[in-house]
Design an enzyme around this catalytic site. Sequence first.
Site, PDB file in Angstrom:
ATOM      1  CB  CYS A 136      69.402 111.739  17.188  1.00 31.94           C
ATOM      2  SG  CYS A 136      68.623 112.955  18.240  1.00 31.94           S
TER       3      CYS A 136
ATOM      4  CG  HIS B 101      73.608  99.823  37.880  1.00 34.43           C
ATOM      5  ND1 HIS B 101      74.017 101.072  37.503  1.00 34.43           N
ATOM      6  CD2 HIS B 101      73.525  99.844  39.220  1.00 34.43           C
ATOM      7  CE1 HIS B 101      74.184 101.807  38.576  1.00 34.43           C
ATOM      8  NE2 HIS B 101      73.883 101.093  39.635  1.00 34.43           N
TER       9      HIS B 101
ATOM     10  CD  GLU C  21      64.544 116.233  22.710  1.00 37.48           C
ATOM     11  OE1 GLU C  21      64.711 115.013  22.788  1.00 37.48           O
ATOM     12  OE2 GLU C  21      64.943 117.044  23.573  1.00 37.48           O
TER      13      GLU C  21
ATOM     14  CG  ASP D 273      61.663 113.623  24.700  1.00 43.36           C
ATOM     15  OD1 ASP D 273      60.827 113.076  25.436  1.00 43.36           O
ATOM     16  OD2 ASP D 273      62.860 113.729  25.002  1.00 43.36           O
TER      17      ASP D 273
HETATM   18  C1  PEP Z   1      64.621 111.847  21.615  1.00 44.48           C
HETATM   19  O1  PEP Z   1      63.864 112.375  22.426  1.00 44.48           O
HETATM   20  O2  PEP Z   1      64.252 111.443  20.497  1.00 44.48           O
HETATM   21  C2  PEP Z   1      66.039 111.654  21.938  1.00 44.48           C
HETATM   22  C3  PEP Z   1      66.892 111.242  21.036  1.00 44.48           C
HETATM   23  O3  PEP Z   1      66.421 111.870  23.223  1.00 44.48           O
HETATM   24  P1  PEP Z   1      66.105 110.854  24.431  1.00 44.48           P
HETATM   25  O4  PEP Z   1      65.556 109.610  23.840  1.00 44.48           O
HETATM   26  O5  PEP Z   1      67.389 110.664  25.128  1.00 44.48           O
HETATM   27  O6  PEP Z   1      65.105 111.659  25.204  1.00 44.48           O
HETATM   28 MG    MG Z   2      64.703 113.423  24.121  1.00 45.72          MG
END
Ligand code: PEP
Ligand code: MG
Length: 593
Positions: A511, A199, A440, A464
């Site tokens: 992202c 949290h 990913e 990932d």
């Molecule tokens: C990623 O894997 O780059 C991603 C944006 O997702 P997360 O970091 O939430 O796994």
């Molecule tokens: Mg991810």
Amino acid sequence: MASSSQRDVRLHGVGASPGVAEGSALRLDERGRHQFYYLDVSPTQARREVRRLHEAFEQARAELLEIKARLTHELGYEHSFILDAHLLMLEDERLLVEIENEIGTRRVNAEWAVRSVIDRLEEAYRQVNDAYLRERTSDLEDVAMRLLMILSGRDKFDLSKLDAPVILVAKDIWPSTVAELDFDRVLGFATNSGGITSHAAIIARALGIPAVVGLRDVTRRARTGTPLIIDGAAGEVILRPSKALARDYARRQQQDNARLARESQATEAAETVDGVHITLRANVELPAEIDALARFGAEGIGLYRSEFIFLAGLPELPGEEEQYRIYRRLAEATGDAGASIRVFDLGGDKLTLKGFEEEMNPALGLRAIRLSLRVEGIFRTQLRAILRANLHGKLRVVLPLISTISELREAKRIISEVKQEMAEAGIEHNATLPIGVMIEVPAAALMADLFAKEADYLSVGTNDLTQYMLAVDRANENVAHLYQPLHPAILRALAHLVRAAAAAHVPLEVCGEMAGDPLQAVALLGLGVRVLSLLPASIPLVKRAVRAVSLERITALMKEAMKLATAEEVEQLLVRELPRQAPQFFAAWASPS
Ligand code: PEP
Ligand code: MG
């Protein structure tokens, strides 16, 4: 052993919220953990103790309701759930009765009874093989401390009236403590325990406060008043920094996102020197961050990590209505720029659903889209909520951890079915819902051309993708040096993805965290990426980097980089050339030679 006057003592933990903070510590265990005495009581006194216990429960409830109201006001409705678990405990007759019995049968004072019963419960929670329940021990402890504080009638440390800015140092920061804080005076958090999804970490990120958690013994090594620096991005805390180091960090703090954000012109265009517009979207975990989008100049939401609805401490799975409210808020807040909602990415390093056993190899197990396709009911509920909320804006849905075309087809089939069922049932919704695939997994990256034919867009999750391409656990300190987003294999994968998406005329965005690091973000642009999605607080910094570079020149630079054999060589090239190409932004990256 480190003496108490030793300078520049570095402690390593988990970076939970980026940014640099410098200040003095306020050690939070001074707030509580009094010792409680055992008192033998007579039957008459026992009745009085039971009365005190009831009053303490009442008062604790009233205090929590007040904090909940404040939390709702300051951080948004969804955060109030954090305290619901506490309130439920206080409303649970069984807990009250068990403590009453302890008083009656053992003839002890109320404090002692509270402590003993809650100790037993905590021990039982710890034994359960369920991560969610284990997490709840800190909620239980929070409730215990509140009751004990009320019972012992001691003044508590009033966190809402701090008279100087501080960095909180604590074993753990309990949700109700966070809720009581004076947000303007807390520069950062450093805690012994906790992970990235605790949290404290989640709230720190929402508030844009740097935080390092999982430091193990920071409370032993720092006292109230100890000067320290916390580096949220590096997951590092430096105790008693020397003047030289403090200067160094002060310089870094100058580039700190939070400060830049405060000064940034959110309306400034994200345009390279040669006039190419780069779309900067936001990665959002908490609805509370929505308000920050305009302030940071985000063009919509590129990634809403919907699983945070679970992680924010909900006792139950969120139902369709709760989800609808959240998605509608995202839709309304982003308007034409739109928001991509990622289907729950649970399992793996994230929360596991109740009823699922822990796996030997969770990163390769039943997580993300695999779980959604297995527990189809949860997936369908989420889709209905998204489709309804889509009436209020332009939502998109993005599927995490896709590794085969069959998963994409199966997900699309379910989405069509849900739309049809809603239409037949006369449930109002907006069926125009682009479907994106998160790239990913190496298999998906290699097959990008085929995915581009069947998906509406590709969203590259470099966190990932790096983990799986390099076989390096993204959260494992021991192999952190091998976690290299600029590894030539990753660059090749990215270049391949950009080509495949362009050939199929399908949009592509990145992202992962790479998008939020100025050097790596510029490398992505040089590889042909034009849409980045990143932490809202990182947008001002990356925008400055974008505005400082010429796309033509960084494209040529990345052509050179693609010939190199190691991540170190790539980084050296960037660190050497970018300060030459764009000194107004990258001068600070130049190595002092
Ligand atoms: C990623 O894997 O780059 C991603 C944006 O997702 P997360 O970091 O939430 O796994
Ligand atoms: Mg991810």
